[in-house]
Design a protein around this motif. Sequence first.
Motif, PDB file in Angstrom:
ATOM      1  N   GLN A 124      49.757 -37.790  -6.482  1.00  0.00           N
ATOM      2  CA  GLN A 124      48.490 -38.119  -7.140  1.00  0.00           C
ATOM      3  C   GLN A 124      47.296 -37.451  -6.483  1.00  0.00           C
ATOM      4  O   GLN A 124      46.383 -36.970  -7.165  1.00  0.00           O
TER       5      GLN A 124
ATOM      6  N   GLU B 187      44.586 -34.864  -8.255  1.00  0.00           N
ATOM      7  CA  GLU B 187      43.144 -35.113  -8.250  1.00  0.00           C
ATOM      8  C   GLU B 187      42.374 -33.910  -7.721  1.00  0.00           C
ATOM      9  O   GLU B 187      41.277 -33.606  -8.215  1.00  0.00           O
TER      10      GLU B 187
ATOM     11  N   ARG C  37      55.951 -37.883 -14.109  1.00  0.00           N
ATOM     12  CA  ARG C  37      54.606 -37.665 -13.570  1.00  0.00           C
ATOM     13  C   ARG C  37      54.156 -36.222 -13.738  1.00  0.00           C
ATOM     14  O   ARG C  37      53.008 -35.962 -14.101  1.00  0.00           O
TER      15      ARG C  37
ATOM     16  N   GLU D 242      52.080 -37.322 -16.959  1.00  0.00           N
ATOM     17  CA  GLU D 242      50.873 -37.866 -16.327  1.00  0.00           C
ATOM     18  C   GLU D 242      49.954 -36.765 -15.807  1.00  0.00           C
ATOM     19  O   GLU D 242      48.738 -36.797 -16.043  1.00  0.00           O
ATOM     20  N   ALA D 243      50.520 -35.786 -15.086  1.00  0.00           N
ATOM     21  CA  ALA D 243      49.677 -34.714 -14.549  1.00  0.00           C
ATOM     22  C   ALA D 243      49.010 -33.928 -15.670  1.00  0.00           C
ATOM     23  O   ALA D 243      47.815 -33.615 -15.599  1.00  0.00           O
TER      24      ALA D 243
ATOM     25  N   ARG E  46      46.151 -36.050 -17.089  1.00  0.00           N
ATOM     26  CA  ARG E  46      45.003 -36.128 -16.179  1.00  0.00           C
ATOM     27  C   ARG E  46      44.229 -34.817 -16.148  1.00  0.00           C
ATOM     28  O   ARG E  46      42.993 -34.809 -16.114  1.00  0.00           O
TER      29      ARG E  46
END
Length: 253
Positions: free
Chosen positions: A63, A67, A108, A112-113, A116
């Motif tokens: 994560q 970011e 992820r 998810e990545a 994001r």
Amino acid sequence: MPTALITGASAGLGAEFARQLARRRADLVLVARSADALEELAAELRSAHGVAVEVLTADLAVQGDVERVADRLRDTDDPVDLLVNNAGFGLPLQFADNDIDDEVRHLRVHVEASMRLMHAALQTMRGRGGRIINVASVAGFISRSTYSACKAWLIGFSRWANAEYARDRVSVTAVCPGFTHTSFHERMGLAVGEEGVPGLMWLNATDVVREGLRDAARGRAVSIPSWRYKAIVALTRVLPGSLTSGVARRGRV
């Protein structure tokens, strides 16, 4: 000069996106886990095309690393004009036999990545304009373990986002190749020829990327390189799911 950020840029389709965009005089931000491979590619592109190339080492299953990449996309002083969500990896199709932590990491990276990073890119692209390419797969049209499910999500979300953000001058395209000559299968431990796929069904990375960039420039929500796979996708709409999923077990697209 436009700036493109490419994830999974150290090899395969990601590296091919970088090479073709550099030939078009785009500056680049290259993202991957392998710093050495990124630096080698960056040096090649700077020398060959005279473009600016920034290297950002990141593991998109972590994560904090995601970011850091998102922060780069939100940078309004040096904005990114094109995001290519390409990072990904494959797992064996036997979900129940796979390590569940590997499956979660797989989710992820692919879903998810990508979500994001799309969210971050939209913060600076809306109104100014921009493009997002999500590298999906023909597998997203076929019921086939978690890889298929992840790619289906990318396709569906790209379709919605392309319509939703057109008013903000942002296009979103899911590029859906079939079997493509890259290192993807080797990283899964498969030797050349072990996939059981006829030679006619294999695509070249150069062609996949060229068609994907062309369709993205036209604002298309979904890009399926090659007539062969366009025909296959058309068939999935009329054939029973039990038949298509059975055929799909032969290999990973």
